[in-house]
Design a protein around this motif. Structure first.
Motif, PDB file in Angstrom:
ATOM      1  N   GLY A 164       7.352   0.407 -13.424  1.00  0.00           N
ATOM      2  CA  GLY A 164       6.520  -0.900 -13.217  1.00  0.00           C
ATOM      3  C   GLY A 164       5.970  -0.998 -12.147  1.00  0.00           C
ATOM      4  O   GLY A 164       5.668  -0.367 -11.258  1.00  0.00           O
ATOM      5  N   PHE A 165       5.291  -2.525 -11.860  1.00  0.00           N
ATOM      6  CA  PHE A 165       4.852  -2.897 -10.563  1.00  0.00           C
ATOM      7  C   PHE A 165       5.865  -3.442  -9.782  1.00  0.00           C
ATOM      8  O   PHE A 165       6.789  -4.194 -10.425  1.00  0.00           O
ATOM      9  CB  PHE A 165       3.686  -3.628 -11.089  1.00  0.00           C
ATOM     10  N   ASP A 169       0.435   4.750   2.704  1.00  0.00           N
ATOM     11  CA  ASP A 169      -0.285   4.957   1.540  1.00  0.00           C
ATOM     12  C   ASP A 169      -0.335   3.770   0.825  1.00  0.00           C
ATOM     13  O   ASP A 169       0.780   3.555  -0.217  1.00  0.00           O
ATOM     14  CB  ASP A 169       0.574   6.213   0.722  1.00  0.00           C
ATOM     15  N   LEU A 170      -1.454   3.213   0.467  1.00  0.00           N
ATOM     16  CA  LEU A 170      -1.587   1.991  -0.111  1.00  0.00           C
ATOM     17  C   LEU A 170      -2.567   2.485  -1.497  1.00  0.00           C
ATOM     18  O   LEU A 170      -3.064   1.522  -2.270  1.00  0.00           O
ATOM     19  CB  LEU A 170      -2.270   0.921   0.597  1.00  0.00           C
ATOM     20  N   THR A 171      -2.522   3.577  -1.855  1.00  0.00           N
ATOM     21  CA  THR A 171      -3.366   4.032  -3.251  1.00  0.00           C
ATOM     22  C   THR A 171      -2.975   3.326  -4.206  1.00  0.00           C
ATOM     23  O   THR A 171      -1.954   3.021  -4.631  1.00  0.00           O
ATOM     24  CB  THR A 171      -2.974   5.645  -3.318  1.00  0.00           C
ATOM     25  N   ASP A 172      -4.101   2.511  -4.974  1.00  0.00           N
ATOM     26  CA  ASP A 172      -3.821   1.898  -6.051  1.00  0.00           C
ATOM     27  C   ASP A 172      -2.906   0.358  -5.821  1.00  0.00           C
ATOM     28  O   ASP A 172      -2.621  -0.216  -6.818  1.00  0.00           O
ATOM     29  CB  ASP A 172      -3.358   2.322  -7.137  1.00  0.00           C
ATOM     30  N   ALA A 187       2.305  -2.784  -5.899  1.00  0.00           N
ATOM     31  CA  ALA A 187       2.036  -1.238  -6.292  1.00  0.00           C
ATOM     32  C   ALA A 187       3.023  -0.935  -7.376  1.00  0.00           C
ATOM     33  O   ALA A 187       4.225  -1.240  -7.724  1.00  0.00           O
ATOM     34  CB  ALA A 187       2.248  -0.368  -5.063  1.00  0.00           C
ATOM     35  N   ALA A 188       2.700   0.307  -8.017  1.00  0.00           N
ATOM     36  CA  ALA A 188       3.412   0.905  -8.870  1.00  0.00           C
ATOM     37  C   ALA A 188       4.932   1.456  -8.212  1.00  0.00           C
ATOM     38  O   ALA A 188       4.875   1.888  -7.205  1.00  0.00           O
ATOM     39  CB  ALA A 188       3.022   2.069  -9.413  1.00  0.00           C
ATOM     40  N   SER A 189       5.876   1.054  -8.993  1.00  0.00           N
ATOM     41  CA  SER A 189       7.464   1.122  -8.346  1.00  0.00           C
ATOM     42  C   SER A 189       7.991   2.951  -8.422  1.00  0.00           C
ATOM     43  O   SER A 189       8.970   2.951  -8.210  1.00  0.00           O
ATOM     44  CB  SER A 189       8.136   0.282  -8.754  1.00  0.00           C
ATOM     45  N   GLY A 190       7.100   3.642  -8.921  1.00  0.00           N
ATOM     46  CA  GLY A 190       7.550   5.273  -8.841  1.00  0.00           C
ATOM     47  C   GLY A 190       7.720   5.673 -10.446  1.00  0.00           C
ATOM     48  O   GLY A 190       7.050   4.943 -11.379  1.00  0.00           O
TER      49      GLY A 190
END
Length: 230
Positions: A32-33, A103-106, A192-195
């Protein structure tokens, strides 16, 4: 409650206190986020791991291990400081302090804050903060007047997210003998997405059981809690 005077006389009363939990829990799920932070308080006596400095002009560099500004108000704790006064007169100084690359992609809702101070001399000396947008540096703060340690508050830098996001602080004495500048309490927060998700293996009948607890990475809650699936 009991109150006692200087002669030893006492009086008492009873109060009722009701403690209420009115804050909903915050939950973060697998895949999730999540809310992430990158911070640096510059408490050490040397430059923090991942941070770098660049001397564009002069020979002096940023120093660490003290919160003392050359003149004016000091930081309450250790900070990154450039002491232009100690660098001497006659030598132009332009120095940069760079954060690690993130890395702040997305990523979204990216907020930057830090404490800063600038002490100029007769109108000389500037402090600039920039962020790298993947192709160029973008200015987010520029100071050219005396400023005792102050916090920027949140600066929204969401428009500049990329895989190599970076923050750069630049002090320029404008080829004069100025006092100096300082940076402290660097904080970058973002969502960000958590993985990745959860790997589930089916049994011979094509069935698998999953505990709701396995789908949660963390919970922010002051009291006890249970996790259920709906």
């Amino acid at each position: 409650m009991t109150v006692t005077d200087t002669a030893g006389r006492t009086a008492t009363c009873t109060s009722t206190v009701t403690v209420q939990d009115v804050t909903a829990p915050e939950v973060f799920c697998v895949g999730g986020f999540g809310i992430f932070t990158e911070s640096e308080d510059f408490e050490g006596s040397t430059i923090p791991t991942g941070w770098t400095t660049v001397i564009e002009s002069g020979s002096a560099d940023w120093t660490f291990g003290s919160g003392d500004m050359p003149i004016g108000g000091d930081f309450p704790s250790n900070a990154a400081i450039f002491d232009d006064d100690a660098a001497g007169s006659g030598a132009p100084n332009l120095v940069r302090l760079l954060s690690p690359a993130y890395d702040l992609t997305d990523a979204s809702n990216v907020q930057l804050s830090f404490d800063y101070a600038l002490q100029e001399f007769i109108g000389n000396g500037t402090l600039e903060a920039e962020v790298y947008d993947g192709s160029a540096w973008q200015q987010v703060l520029f100071v050219e007047v005396d400023t005792d340690p102050i916090n920027t508050g949140d600066i929204d830098v969401s428009a500049y997210v990329n895989a190599a996001f970076q923050v750069r602080f630049t002090y320029d004495d404008e080829d004069s003998w100025a006092w100096g500048a300082g940076i402290d309490n660097f904080l970058l927060t973002y969502e960000a997405a958590s993985g990745g998700g959860l790997d589930v293996f089916l049994d011979a009948n094509g069935v698998a059981s999953i505990s709701p607890n396995d789908l949660v990475t963390s919970v922010n809650e002051a009291c006890g809690y249970t996790i259920t699936a709906g």
